[in-house]
Design a protein around this motif. Structure first.
Motif, PDB file in Angstrom:
ATOM      1  N   LEU A  29       0.884  -1.158   0.000  1.00  0.00           N
ATOM      2  CA  LEU A  29       0.000   0.000   0.000  1.00  0.00           C
ATOM      3  C   LEU A  29       0.925   1.211   0.000  1.00  0.00           C
ATOM      4  O   LEU A  29       2.093   1.102   0.411  1.00  0.00           O
ATOM      5  N   PHE A  30       0.409   2.339  -0.440  1.00  0.00           N
ATOM      6  CA  PHE A  30       1.196   3.562  -0.312  1.00  0.00           C
ATOM      7  C   PHE A  30       0.601   4.459   0.758  1.00  0.00           C
ATOM      8  O   PHE A  30      -0.616   4.616   0.825  1.00  0.00           O
ATOM      9  N   ARG A  31       1.468   5.022   1.561  1.00  0.00           N
ATOM     10  CA  ARG A  31       0.995   6.008   2.540  1.00  0.00           C
ATOM     11  C   ARG A  31       0.848   7.355   1.847  1.00  0.00           C
ATOM     12  O   ARG A  31       1.808   7.898   1.300  1.00  0.00           O
ATOM     13  N   ILE A  32      -0.362   7.878   1.891  1.00  0.00           N
ATOM     14  CA  ILE A  32      -0.697   9.121   1.186  1.00  0.00           C
ATOM     15  C   ILE A  32      -1.029  10.200   2.206  1.00  0.00           C
ATOM     16  O   ILE A  32      -1.685   9.928   3.209  1.00  0.00           O
TER      17      ILE A  32
ATOM     18  N   VAL B  20      -1.569  -2.888  -4.059  1.00  0.00           N
ATOM     19  CA  VAL B  20      -2.940  -3.314  -3.759  1.00  0.00           C
ATOM     20  C   VAL B  20      -3.757  -2.215  -3.080  1.00  0.00           C
ATOM     21  O   VAL B  20      -4.979  -2.252  -3.118  1.00  0.00           O
ATOM     22  N   GLY B  21      -3.085  -1.263  -2.469  1.00  0.00           N
ATOM     23  CA  GLY B  21      -3.898  -0.320  -1.716  1.00  0.00           C
ATOM     24  C   GLY B  21      -3.265   1.027  -1.451  1.00  0.00           C
ATOM     25  O   GLY B  21      -2.106   1.289  -1.796  1.00  0.00           O
ATOM     26  N   VAL B  22      -4.085   1.878  -0.842  1.00  0.00           N
ATOM     27  CA  VAL B  22      -3.620   3.186  -0.397  1.00  0.00           C
ATOM     28  C   VAL B  22      -3.999   3.362   1.076  1.00  0.00           C
ATOM     29  O   VAL B  22      -4.990   2.786   1.550  1.00  0.00           O
TER      30      VAL B  22
ATOM     31  N   ILE C  63      -7.457  -0.117  -7.371  1.00  0.00           N
ATOM     32  CA  ILE C  63      -6.956  -0.213  -5.992  1.00  0.00           C
ATOM     33  C   ILE C  63      -7.976  -1.034  -5.200  1.00  0.00           C
ATOM     34  O   ILE C  63      -9.161  -0.690  -5.169  1.00  0.00           O
ATOM     35  N   SER C  64      -7.506  -2.104  -4.557  1.00  0.00           N
ATOM     36  CA  SER C  64      -8.484  -2.973  -3.889  1.00  0.00           C
ATOM     37  C   SER C  64      -8.519  -2.833  -2.367  1.00  0.00           C
ATOM     38  O   SER C  64      -9.359  -3.428  -1.720  1.00  0.00           O
TER      39      SER C  64
END
Ligand code: LLP
Length: 433
Positions: free
Chosen positions: A154-157, A203-205, A241-242
């Motif tokens: 996942l990315f940290r936003i 897979v995610g944010v 993005i799931s």
């Protein structure tokens, strides 16, 4: 009678937690002593788990943010309650694994994970790595390729949301060391870069907007902003993005005036927003994750101390000292944090005076409660401070070479040691002369 529902007073006028007399606990285990009500921890954990089932069809998971209290016993409890965990260091990861936690349900955070930590996480099969920046992405990709693995990330936003909390613990705004920025296109760009890499699968944010928040609106807004971004990723990059991880930050009651809202209402509100935006934008419903830390353990914990010297400075203030302080609870000196307290051996007595409850460290700021309303306290009384379950043991230090206290779990009138008290021998264990 107390603002903390799990605390009562027995016919000896002693404070009771989890069916255990606090004066007896202090005598049996010594002070200072962290005491955690296991039933409260479990019921807090269940509130999140049940809410995801009820409002979001079970399509998600609550992750206990274990920085709040990272001890093996906690990982055991949350595993039993069906939660995952968030860890932020090799030490937290090691503790979770040592407790038998399923690595698949571990999310690994951090803005500067070391090479050793990334290797450790990959070798142990940690479920998700929450990538913070380009340097980490590139290193992770190289490590994965060399191991023949593909890491789910996942990315940290930074969604740019000000959650009106203490400056030191707001992390959603742009001027933050955590994560990549939405506004300037950095977040989109890093996902594009990652999508071309062999060693990672996006897979995610993730976002985390702050801590000790009492409102739904910032979380709803975070969900809106993040889903807007998910839609942009789909339309511009063709990537679905799931997983949507909205972090933690749900407030608890420390003192009068703190007005926590039911924990499941956060999940309810976020679920509503996510469902409606996904429908509007034609997105598949993502799996949702939330990371409560403080609200799982904070109100479950108290700290017991023995009162020592009392110093009355006429016309100035009265200092009442305890056998602990900033080494076991640094939250006053770090954040001006406020707490409620009561004399555990005279729990039903009315407050008679306002005193400053201080610790025993060589530091003037070593205070636990600046203005404590207490019955006249004397040496030997047992002092209880409430809501110390989160960010107390986990932030404790050996400043002034003070051994860290023991931590006991209580439930149904029984207590058990979850962390032993440190000894002087522990203190010098790593010293070499
Ligand atoms: N997820 C992430 C990515 C976080 O950074 C944090 C907390 C949490 C979840 C859990 O937040 P909670 O639900 O516990 O508010 N030492 C400070 C709190 C620092 C919180 C840091 N991050 C204190 O004592 O108030």
């Amino acid at each position: 009678m107390f603002r903390h529902d799990n605390l009562t007073v027995n016919d000896r006028n002693h404070l009771v937690i989890g069916g255990c007399d606090c004066v007896d606990l202090a005598a049996q285990y010594g002070t200072p002593l962290y005491v955690m009500d296991e039933d409260v921890i479990r019921s807090n954990a269940r509130a999140y788990k049940n809410a995801i089932d009820k409002y979001y069809g079970g399509n998600g998971m609550a992750l206990y943010a274990s920085k709040a209290l990272s001890v093996m016993y906690m990982y055991k409890i949350v595993a039993e309650e069906g939660l995952g965990v968030d860890v932020v260091s090799g030490g937290e990861l090691y503790t979770a694994l040592k407790a038998g936690f399923n690595p698949e349900n571990i999310y690994f955070h951090g803005n500067n994970k070391t090479t050793d930590e990334l290797n450790f996480a990959l070798d142990e099969g940690v479920g998700r790595i929450v990538v913070d920046n380009y340097d980490e992405l590139s290193e992770l990709n190289t490590l994965c390729i060399s191991k023949g693995k593909v890491a789910k990330i996942l990315f940290r936003i930074k969604p740019g949301i000000d959650a009106h909390t203490h400056e030191f613990i707001s992390t959603g705004q742009i001027d933050s060391k955590f994560g990549v920025t939405l506004e300037n296109g950095e977040a989109l760009d890093i996902i594009k870069t990652a999508s071309q890499m062999e060693g990672v699968e996006v897979v995610g944010v993730h976002c985390h907007i702050g801590s000790q928040i009492f409102e739904l609106a910032p979380f709803e807004e975070a969900a809106r902003v993040m889903l807007g971004f998910v839609a942009e990723v789909k339309s511009k990059l063709g990537i679905e993005i799931s997983e949507l991880n909205l972090g933690g930050g749900f407030g608890i009651r420390y003192v009068e005036g703190d007005a926590p809202i039911a924990y499941d209402s956060y999940i309810e509100a976020v679920s509503r927003v996510v469902k409606s935006i996904c429908e509007e934008k034609g997105l598949k419903l993502p799996r949702i994750l939330m990371e409560p830390g403080r609200s799982i353990v904070g109100d479950a914990g108290i700290t017991l101390y023995t009162i020592g010297m009392v110093k009355d400075i006429p016309g100035v203030r009265k200092y009442v000292s305890v056998d602990g302080g900033m080494a076991d609870n640094p939250r006053y000196i770090m954040y001006d944090a406020e707490y409620d307290g009561v004399l555990a051996n005279r729990a039903g007595d009315r407050p008679e005076e306002t005193v400053t409850l201080c610790g025993r460290c060589c530091e003037s700021g070593d205070i636990l409660i600046k203005n404590a309303h207490l019955p006249s306290a004397k040496k030997g009384d047992i002092m209880c401070i409430m809501s110390t379950g989160a960010y107390n043991y986990s932030m404790a230090s050996n400043y002034n070479r003070i051994p860290r206290p023991a931590l006991v779990m209580v439930s149904g009138g029984k207590s058990k040691l979850a962390v032993k008290r440190e000894t002087y021998e522990d203190i010098v264990r790593n010293d070499i002369i």
